[in-house]
Design an enzyme around this catalytic site. Structure first.
Site, PDB file in Angstrom:
ATOM      1  CD  GLU A 144       1.731  17.353  -6.165  1.00  0.00           C
ATOM      2  OE1 GLU A 144       1.032  18.309  -6.551  1.00  0.00           O
ATOM      3  OE2 GLU A 144       1.279  16.383  -5.541  1.00  0.00           O
ATOM      4  CB  SER A 194       7.359  15.314   7.521  1.00  0.00           C
ATOM      5  OG  SER A 194       7.265  14.870   6.210  1.00  0.00           O
ATOM      6  NE  ARG A 205      12.307  21.307  -0.248  1.00  0.00           N
ATOM      7  CZ  ARG A 205      11.014  21.334   0.003  1.00  0.00           C
ATOM      8  NH1 ARG A 205      10.580  21.051   1.223  1.00  0.00           N
ATOM      9  NH2 ARG A 205      10.168  21.655  -0.938  1.00  0.00           N
ATOM     10  CD  GLU A 251       7.487  20.074   5.518  1.00  0.00           C
ATOM     11  OE1 GLU A 251       6.672  20.929   5.153  1.00  0.00           O
ATOM     12  OE2 GLU A 251       7.310  18.859   5.414  1.00  0.00           O
ATOM     13  NE  ARG A 292       6.629  12.584  -3.356  1.00  0.00           N
ATOM     14  CZ  ARG A 292       6.956  12.934  -2.111  1.00  0.00           C
ATOM     15  NH1 ARG A 292       6.725  14.174  -1.696  1.00  0.00           N
ATOM     16  NH2 ARG A 292       7.479  12.066  -1.285  1.00  0.00           N
ATOM     17  NE  ARG A 349       9.778  26.986  -1.263  1.00  0.00           N
ATOM     18  CZ  ARG A 349       9.389  28.099  -1.879  1.00  0.00           C
ATOM     19  NH1 ARG A 349      10.259  29.039  -2.136  1.00  0.00           N
ATOM     20  NH2 ARG A 349       8.134  28.286  -2.222  1.00  0.00           N
ATOM     21  CG  HIS A 350       8.302  22.272  -4.948  1.00  0.00           C
ATOM     22  ND1 HIS A 350       8.030  23.564  -4.617  1.00  0.00           N
ATOM     23  CD2 HIS A 350       7.733  21.506  -4.027  1.00  0.00           C
ATOM     24  CE1 HIS A 350       7.291  23.570  -3.512  1.00  0.00           C
ATOM     25  NE2 HIS A 350       7.095  22.325  -3.126  1.00  0.00           N
TER      26      HIS A 350
END
Length: 456
Positions: free
Chosen positions: A240, A382, A430, A379, A238, A246-247
């Site tokens: 981002e 998903s 995670r 989270e 990713r 957390r990333h």
RNA sequence: GCCCUGGUAGUGUAGCGGCCUAUCAUGCGGGCCUGUCGAGCCCGCGACCCGGGUUCAAAUCCCGGCCAGGGCGCCA
């Protein structure tokens, strides 16, 4: 730390072939296997010089390997002045092999020590070390990551990766028990998977390509191919700009897809897989959990399910306003997490804040068959029942601002016999973070890739 | 990406305009010591993130950069 490392080899499968039985093995035992019952036997142990305490006429060298630490006792009168001097002046973290006689000893903390007959220096460490292993002072995460090869020598750092290993093994086992086939889909792709997240561009000969952010589209295509139940454990990328605890820009995604079921079927697999993973950690990693001082919570099946609308109610009751259709903010999730401080599902999400491939409910298409797995306010997964109806899928893509023309390779798979299907994806780092009680996700990965870190 | 805080020996820190030839611990080098287990004692080594500026004087104040920690947004 030293005391925690006594005992048997940690978490080895009963089917394991002893690593010392190999004809070229330099060692006969791991340090943790040296116990008082070997009294009088000759053994050979290999590893790193953890620490040396030189008292003049006698010295104690702590030898560390993956499994623990054993004390090598050097008596000047017995081994001679020269050998005593040579060994006690070895820098910490040098690699040596020691052959010697095991001696039961009341005075040694582990109840046993080795009196060396020979010590082979395989690699002398330079000084000073960029990072201490046996030091009493701490080090910042950044310094640790810059010198990760040394940092990983610390028993409490290794413990994280043995926990991660067992967690993944337990999850993988559960999936295999339930008939899932492990697959691998391409990581170099031509177009964006879901839109939204930024991709890393790569040169693919004379064309532009990207690193895959998710195997989503490919695992769905495998449903059209009739694989029925698949899973994949692979990196996801990713691009981002986020830079938080957390990333990561590269992480390991555990992806599952299954046919002829709905989102409730997918949630069932997920909760069983997660429990299997945590059970495996509790079975195999008692020592590592103790080293880290954590006791992971083993949730009961089935997990609690609450709907998105219920979350909005809970949040607003606590004074956190959420506009319907918006994703739940950190503040709103905190409010909900306080109510349910364990694993639970949030179901029945508005289509507005979920990706195009989610199947809307027939009775009220404003809602989709999507779910998130939560741990308190965090989270971790998903998933959803996917939209397998091609016309509806195209329609949703357009609504989300995507051009179906860019997804023809994907949409074609829906036109010639696509079964209903559902799936999910979970970030390995995670859950490792939650199970091992880590504060920063970088600690759950060997060589993290973040906004600023590309080396090592 | 935004807001706040910070960058001092190999590592972790104290100092926050002149008392700095910069504190302490750990480490490293040397010496003493036969049961250590955070071994002990003695001697020594080693540092102000980078670039500009203010000032008689800058580790200390200001500006820019890079990096880090905490929050937020986005997400797995």
């Amino acid at each position: 730390m030293v005391g925690d490392m006594r005992g048997e080899i940690s978490g080895l499968s009963p089917r394991l072939i002893s690593p010392h039985r190999h004809p070229r093995a330099m060692r006969t035992h791991y340090t943790a296997e040296i116990n008082p019952s070997l009294d009088g036997e000759t053994v050979r142990v290999c590893g790193w010089v953890h620490d040396i305490r030189n008292l003049g006429g006698i010295a104690f060298l702590l030898l560390r390997d993956r499994e623990g630490i054993v004390q090598i006792t050097l008596i000047k009168k017995e081994i001679g002045k020269e050998m005593f001097k040579e060994i006690t002046s070895l820098p910490r973290e040098s690699v040596i092999c020691v052959e010697g006689r095991v001696q039961r000893s009341e005075q040694a903390r582990m109840g046993v020590e080795i009196l060396p007959a020979s010590v082979k220096v395989l690699n002398r460490a330079k000084t000073p070390l960029p990072l201490g292993v046996a030091d009493r002072v701490g080090a910042e995460l950044d310094t640790r990551l810059d010198n990760r090869f040394i940092d990983l020598r610390k028993p409490e750092v290794l413990a994280v990766f043995r926990i991660r290993h067992s967690l993944l093994a337990g999850i993988r086992d559960a999936l295999m028990r339930e008939g899932f086939i492990e697959v691998h889909t391409p990581k170099i792709i031509a177009t964006a998977t879901e839109g939204g997240t930024n991709l890393f561009p790569v040169r693919y000969f004379e064309r532009d390509a990207y690193l895959s952010q998710s195997p989503q589209l490919y695992k769905q295509i495998l449903m059209a191919a009739g694989f029925d139940r698949v899973f994949e454990v692979a990196p996801a990328f990713r691009a981002e700009e986020h830079d938080t605890s957390r990333h990561l820009n590269e992480f390991i995604s555990i992806d599952v897809e299954m046919s002829f079921t709905d989102e409730e079927g997918a949630m069932g697999v997920l909760e069983r897989a997660l429990v299997s993973g945590i059970e495996r950690v509790l079975e195999e990693r008692e020592r590592e959990l103790e080293t880290l001082g954590v006791q992971p919570h083993l949730p009961e099946l089935p997990f609690t399910r609450i709907t998105y609308d219920e979350c909005v109610d809970i949040a607003s009751r606590k004074g956190v306003e959420v506009e319907w259709g918006e994703d739940l903010s950190a503040e709103a999730l905190k409010a909900v997490g306080e109510e349910i401080p364990t694993y639970y599902f949030i179901t029945r999400w508005p289509m507005e804040c979920k990706p195009f491939y989610v199947l809307p409910f027939e009775d009220d298409p404003r809602y989709g068959r999507a779910f998130d797995l939560m741990f308190g306010d965090r989270e971790i997964t998903s998933g959803a029942q996917r939209n397998h109806i091609p016309d509806l899928l195209r329609e949703t893509m357009v609504k989300k601002g995507l051009n179906p023309k860019n997804f023809e390779f994907y949409l074609r798979a829906f036109e010639y016999g696509m079964p209903p299907h559902a799936g999910w994806a979970i970030g390995l780092e995670r859950i490792t973070m939650i199970v091992a009680g880590l504060k920063n996700i970088r600690e759950a990965t060997l060589f993290p890739r973040d906004r600023n870190r590309l080396v090592p």
